[in-house]
Design a protein around this motif. Structure first.
Motif, PDB file in Angstrom:
ATOM      1  N   GLY A  54       0.820  -1.211   0.000  1.00  0.00           N
ATOM      2  CA  GLY A  54       0.000   0.000   0.000  1.00  0.00           C
ATOM      3  C   GLY A  54       0.848   1.252   0.000  1.00  0.00           C
ATOM      4  N   HIS A  55       0.178   2.381  -0.112  1.00  0.00           N
ATOM      5  CA  HIS A  55       0.878   3.666  -0.172  1.00  0.00           C
ATOM      6  C   HIS A  55       1.475   4.053   1.170  1.00  0.00           C
ATOM      7  N   PHE A  57       4.718  -0.950   2.661  1.00  0.00           N
ATOM      8  CA  PHE A  57       4.223   0.377   2.314  1.00  0.00           C
ATOM      9  C   PHE A  57       5.280   1.159   1.550  1.00  0.00           C
ATOM     10  N   LEU A  58       4.795   1.992   0.650  1.00  0.00           N
ATOM     11  CA  LEU A  58       5.664   2.830  -0.164  1.00  0.00           C
ATOM     12  C   LEU A  58       6.347   3.893   0.683  1.00  0.00           C
ATOM     13  N   GLU A  59       5.576   4.532   1.555  1.00  0.00           N
ATOM     14  CA  GLU A  59       6.141   5.610   2.364  1.00  0.00           C
ATOM     15  C   GLU A  59       5.308   5.829   3.627  1.00  0.00           C
ATOM     16  N   PRO A 118      -0.152  -4.773  -5.431  1.00  0.00           N
ATOM     17  CA  PRO A 118      -0.359  -3.358  -5.104  1.00  0.00           C
ATOM     18  C   PRO A 118      -1.823  -3.093  -4.762  1.00  0.00           C
ATOM     19  N   PHE A 149      -3.707  -0.611  -4.589  1.00  0.00           N
ATOM     20  CA  PHE A 149      -3.939   0.740  -5.082  1.00  0.00           C
ATOM     21  C   PHE A 149      -5.150   0.661  -5.996  1.00  0.00           C
ATOM     22  N   HIS A 185       3.057   6.645  -8.670  1.00  0.00           N
ATOM     23  CA  HIS A 185       3.784   5.780  -7.735  1.00  0.00           C
ATOM     24  C   HIS A 185       3.937   4.375  -8.300  1.00  0.00           C
ATOM     25  N   ASP A 223       7.750   4.768  -9.077  1.00  0.00           N
ATOM     26  CA  ASP A 223       8.417   4.421  -7.822  1.00  0.00           C
ATOM     27  C   ASP A 223       8.427   2.920  -7.558  1.00  0.00           C
ATOM     28  N   PHE A 224       7.279   2.275  -7.733  1.00  0.00           N
ATOM     29  CA  PHE A 224       7.174   0.858  -7.424  1.00  0.00           C
ATOM     30  C   PHE A 224       8.107  -0.015  -8.258  1.00  0.00           C
TER      31      PHE A 224
END
Length: 120
Positions: free
Chosen positions: A8-9, A40-42, A67, A69, A75, A79-80
């Motif tokens: 997830g984000h 988590f991404l961030e 993901p 999302f 992202h 990013d991913f």
């Protein structure tokens, strides 16, 4: 051994994570033989690398990242893939793959329609 990561984000508010924790609980109840981790991404832990390390440390040799999302925004497009490639370099003995964003799946979209219809 195969395993899964729900990705997830992340958010500043820790309550945002609650549905992800419920997803993990549902997964474990329904697929007890397949290990699962959150990532988590961030702004939240664990990171993708930490989740891969935990699963690899437990013997996983194939990890599928899902993901969680709604769609393929920046992202997931930028990013991913970079994070996934970085993990591939750090864990060469683990086959890492990813699904599309869950929101791109027709069954997920239909579940949202059904949810809305039940609200009427």
């Amino acid at each position: 051994m195969r395993a899964i990561i729900l990705f997830g984000h992340g958010a500043r508010d820790v309550r945002w994570r609650e549905p992800f924790d419920r997803l993990i609980g549902l997964w474990r109840a329904q697929h007890a033989g397949t290990p699962v981790e959150l990532a988590f991404l961030e702004m939240m832990q664990p990171s993708l690398e930490e989740a891969v390390a935990a699963l690899a440390g437990g013997g996983a040799t194939q990890i599928i990242v899902v993901p969680v999302f709604f769609g393929q925004g920046g992202h997931l497009r930028n990013d991913f893939p970079a994070l996934l490639e970085e993990c591939r370099g750090k864990f060469p003995g683990v086959e890492l793959s990813a699904t599309p964003a869950v929101g791109e799946d027709l069954a997920v979209l239909q579940a949202i329609i059904d949810f809305g219809a039940r609200a009427l």
